[in-house]
Enzyme design. Structure first.
Site, PDB file in Angstrom:
ATOM      1  CD  GLU A 120      35.862  80.335 -30.587  1.00  0.00           C
ATOM      2  OE1 GLU A 120      36.165  79.125 -30.606  1.00  0.00           O
ATOM      3  OE2 GLU A 120      36.628  81.230 -30.971  1.00  0.00           O
TER       4      GLU A 120
ATOM      5  CG  ASP B 266      42.986  77.675 -41.675  1.00  0.00           C
ATOM      6  OD1 ASP B 266      42.614  78.272 -40.644  1.00  0.00           O
ATOM      7  OD2 ASP B 266      42.203  77.247 -42.540  1.00  0.00           O
TER       8      ASP B 266
ATOM      9  CG  HIS C   5      38.943  77.063 -24.453  1.00  0.00           C
ATOM     10  ND1 HIS C   5      40.150  77.645 -24.150  1.00  0.00           N
ATOM     11  CD2 HIS C   5      38.681  77.386 -25.747  1.00  0.00           C
ATOM     12  CE1 HIS C   5      40.600  78.284 -25.218  1.00  0.00           C
ATOM     13  NE2 HIS C   5      39.727  78.144 -26.207  1.00  0.00           N
ATOM     14  CD  GLU C   6      35.505  75.850 -27.516  1.00  0.00           C
ATOM     15  OE1 GLU C   6      35.276  76.940 -28.074  1.00  0.00           O
ATOM     16  OE2 GLU C   6      36.569  75.212 -27.676  1.00  0.00           O
TER      17      GLU C   6
ATOM     18  CD  GLU D 222      41.497  80.830 -29.003  1.00  0.00           C
ATOM     19  OE1 GLU D 222      41.292  80.319 -27.891  1.00  0.00           O
ATOM     20  OE2 GLU D 222      40.653  80.797 -29.923  1.00  0.00           O
TER      21      GLU D 222
ATOM     22  CE1 TYR E 211      44.786  78.140 -29.945  1.00  0.00           C
ATOM     23  CE2 TYR E 211      43.097  77.908 -28.259  1.00  0.00           C
ATOM     24  CZ  TYR E 211      43.477  77.893 -29.586  1.00  0.00           C
ATOM     25  OH  TYR E 211      42.548  77.625 -30.548  1.00  0.00           O
TER      26      TYR E 211
ATOM     27  CG  HIS F  37      36.252  81.384 -27.168  1.00  0.00           C
ATOM     28  ND1 HIS F  37      37.173  82.369 -27.460  1.00  0.00           N
ATOM     29  CD2 HIS F  37      36.888  80.209 -27.376  1.00  0.00           C
ATOM     30  CE1 HIS F  37      38.308  81.792 -27.848  1.00  0.00           C
ATOM     31  NE2 HIS F  37      38.161  80.486 -27.795  1.00  0.00           N
TER      32      HIS F  37
HETATM   33  C1  LIG Z   1      40.344  86.725 -33.831  1.00  0.00           C
HETATM   34  O1  LIG Z   1      40.223  85.509 -33.169  1.00  0.00           O
HETATM   35  C2  LIG Z   1      39.356  84.586 -33.774  1.00  0.00           C
HETATM   36  C3  LIG Z   1      39.293  83.337 -32.956  1.00  0.00           C
HETATM   37  O2  LIG Z   1      39.081  83.528 -31.646  1.00  0.00           O
HETATM   38  C4  LIG Z   1      39.847  84.233 -35.119  1.00  0.00           C
HETATM   39  O3  LIG Z   1      38.944  83.361 -35.745  1.00  0.00           O
HETATM   40  C5  LIG Z   1      40.009  85.472 -35.889  1.00  0.00           C
HETATM   41  O4  LIG Z   1      40.608  85.164 -37.096  1.00  0.00           O
HETATM   42  C6  LIG Z   1      40.879  86.467 -35.147  1.00  0.00           C
HETATM   43  N1  LIG Z   1      40.990  87.678 -35.848  1.00  0.00           N
HETATM   44  C7  LIG Z   1      42.113  88.284 -35.984  1.00  0.00           C
HETATM   45  C8  LIG Z   1      42.050  89.423 -36.864  1.00  0.00           C
HETATM   46  O5  LIG Z   1      43.149  87.945 -35.447  1.00  0.00           O
HETATM   47 ZN   LIG Z   2      39.661  79.146 -28.023  1.00  0.00          ZN
END
Ligand SMILES: *[C@@H]1O[C@H](CO)[C@@H](O)[C@H](O)[C@H]1NC(C)=O
Ligand SMILES: [Zn+2]
Ligand SMILES: *[C@@H]1O[C@H](CO)[C@@H](O)[C@H](O)[C@H]1NC(C)=O
Length: 480
Positions: free
Chosen positions: A219, A323, A243-244, A266, A331, A247
């Site tokens: 997004e 990751d 979806h995108e 999400e 989600y 965002h």
């Molecule tokens: C918040 O959500 C975004 C993706 O939508 C993600 O890239 C980011 O790491 C998230 N930040 C936290 C602190 O959870």
């Molecule tokens: Zn998303």
């Protein structure tokens, strides 16, 4: 102290004066802290301009450099970035956390035959005064964003206008097909504005990347990145665009403060995505996808194991690479909670009004699950007794399936189940009773569901692992 990863820092200048800096030892996925020594002369509240000269590395975890052979055109190289979750630090020194937001402007010099685009509004182009074989592209992003939304692409790109605020960009080999596939974009944007409030980003462009793009979609503001695998030819994967687009409100305007609260981004985005598809294709279609999501959640929980910490809605990421945690749980468990609340609190209209108010309240901010919950209670202050029936602790912090399963309209799913049952029960003599007419009223999503049911029935005893993989690919398509 700024985050960096595999950057070669050459020089740091503060308010025109060169200063000392150190780059700390690399701390695995976190990279290396860049510590800058401030000049003593700074006074309180003084504006500080920090200029950092640096180089990225060919190994940057945020940048993918493609050779000409790896592109469709085969003539020119290609570059794209992917910063989410914490890879922005591998492009530029920054405070790489979603808890702070920034605006940005940029000038990118590229060879004349290539085009540069960023997650920002295009702000003109000009010959590079330093080199006549190059051009400079300018960009400006005036809406404050978390740095994981900074994005860059450089390639032999072309565009087609497909709406009043939308160009679709790709290599020329995909541009016509992309324009056809994503022709519903403006309709989706209008529905999303109706649900979420005004679209504040100006332009909404789409970029179709080469096949090595690692996600279904990302997004990036003003310029959604999508995989060419969405080019199905029948617009059937357009839910990824919904979806995108969503965002643009949930995630990019209202942002989770830390990756622990990723579900806020999400879950709400999937919830909006399904409402957009529901407006386009009917309420039964929304329920069909909602139920598909519940199935995906069950698959993820089965894969992790139902006591695994990563199956909690609110996770604790201290010392964990975000990751590593990435899955459909934020989600689909997030969506399930919102869908359950919708049913508990009086239906879609009532809950969409909450969502709109939530977006208005928290736009341009980064928030946590507690902020969300406090606002929910404030919005539904006359329904506190209903809200108190919710087992919040289990929804937020228990691993495994949610404490309650929402109710789903089964019509579209039943058609898939009924047909699969006919096939499963058929004897050799019955085969003449099947025909292409059995499929003519089914959407491609229903066909995927039908085939998945057949796989479970027929192939599962032999290939249980492959069945799970097929489902995941057919539905969420790995988009962020
Ligand atoms: C918040 O959500 C975004 C993706 O939508 C993600 O890239 C980011 O790491 C998230 N930040 C936290 C602190 O959870
Ligand atoms: Zn998303
Ligand atoms: C599926 O089969 C059941 C039982 O035969 C029937 O009642 C139902 O209407 C069918 N549903 C659909 C959507 O065809």
């Amino acid at each position: 102290i700024l985050d960096t990863k595999d950057l070669k820092i050459e020089k740091v200048v503060i308010n025109g004066q060169e200063v000392q800096f150190t780059v700390g030892e690399k701390q695995s996925f976190r990279g290396s802290p860049l510590e800058i020594v401030l000049p003593v002369a700074l006074s309180k509240k003084q504006e500080v301009v920090v200029e950092i000269s640096y180089e990225t590395s060919p190994q940057s975890s945020a940048l993918q450099w493609l050779t000409p052979e790896q592109t469709s055109g085969k003539k020119h190289p290609y570059l794209f970035s992917q910063c989410q979750a914490i890879h922005c630090r591998a492009i530029l020194p920054c405070q790489d956390t979603p808890s702070v937001k920034l605006t940005y402007s940029a000038e990118v010099s590229v060879p004349n035959e290539l085009v540069a685009l960023m997650s920002a509004v295009r702000d003109g182009e000009a010959p590079d005064p330093a080199d006549s074989s190059r051009k400079i592209y300018k960009f400006i992003q005036k809406v404050p964003i978390p740095c994981y939304l900074i994005a860059l692409v450089v390639g032999a790109l072309e565009s087609r206008k497909i709406g009043p605020r939308t160009l679709v960009w790709s290599e020329k080999e995909q541009v016509e097909k992309s324009a056809l596939e994503f022709s519903e974009t403006e309709r989706m944007l209008k529905i999303a504005e109706d649900l979420g409030g005004p679209y504040v980003w100006g332009q909404y462009d789409l970029l179709v990347l080469p096949p090595s793009f690692p996600y279904g979609g990302m997004e990036n503001p003003c310029l959604t990145f999508v995989t060419p695998t969405l080019l199905a030819g029948d617009k059937s994967l357009s839910n990824v665009i919904a979806h995108e687009i969503s965002h643009s409100w949930t995630g990019n305007l209202v942002t989770n403060k830390t990756w622990d609260h990723f579900w806020l981004n999400e879950g709400h985005t999937v919830y909006l995505e399904r409402h957009i598809c529901g407006r386009l294709f009917g309420e039964k279609f929304r329920h069909f996808h909602a139920l598909g999501g519940w199935g995906e959640l069950k698959n993820s929980i089965k894969t992790f194991g139902d006591t695994h910490a990563f199956t909690k809605l609110v996770v604790s990421l201290k010392d964990v690479d975000p990751d590593e945690v990435y899955s459909s749980v934020p989600y689909e468990k997030g969506f399930a909670l919102l869908f359950y609340l919708e049913q508990l609190l009086g239906g879609p209209e009532v809950f969409l009004a909450f969502l709109k108010a939530y977006i208005k309240e928290f736009s341009y901010k980064s928030i946590t699950t507690d902020d969300w919950k406090a606002f929910l209670y404030a919005h539904f202050k006359d329904k506190t007794d209903v809200l108190n029936q919710v087992d919040w602790n289990a929804w937020f912090f228990s691993p495994g399936l949610p404490p309650v399963k929402p109710k789903y309209d089964m019509t579209l799913t039943e058609a898939c189940i009924n047909l699969s049952q006919r096939w499963i029960k058929a004897k050799e003599d019955d085969l003449g009773t099947f025909s292409s007419a059995d499929l003519k009223d089914m959407s491609s999503h229903q066909l995927i569901e039908f085939l998945a049911l057949m796989l479970v029935a027929v192939a599962a005893p032999l290939h249980p692992v492959q069945v799970g993989g097929c489902r995941a690919l057919g539905s969420r398509n790995g988009h962020r």
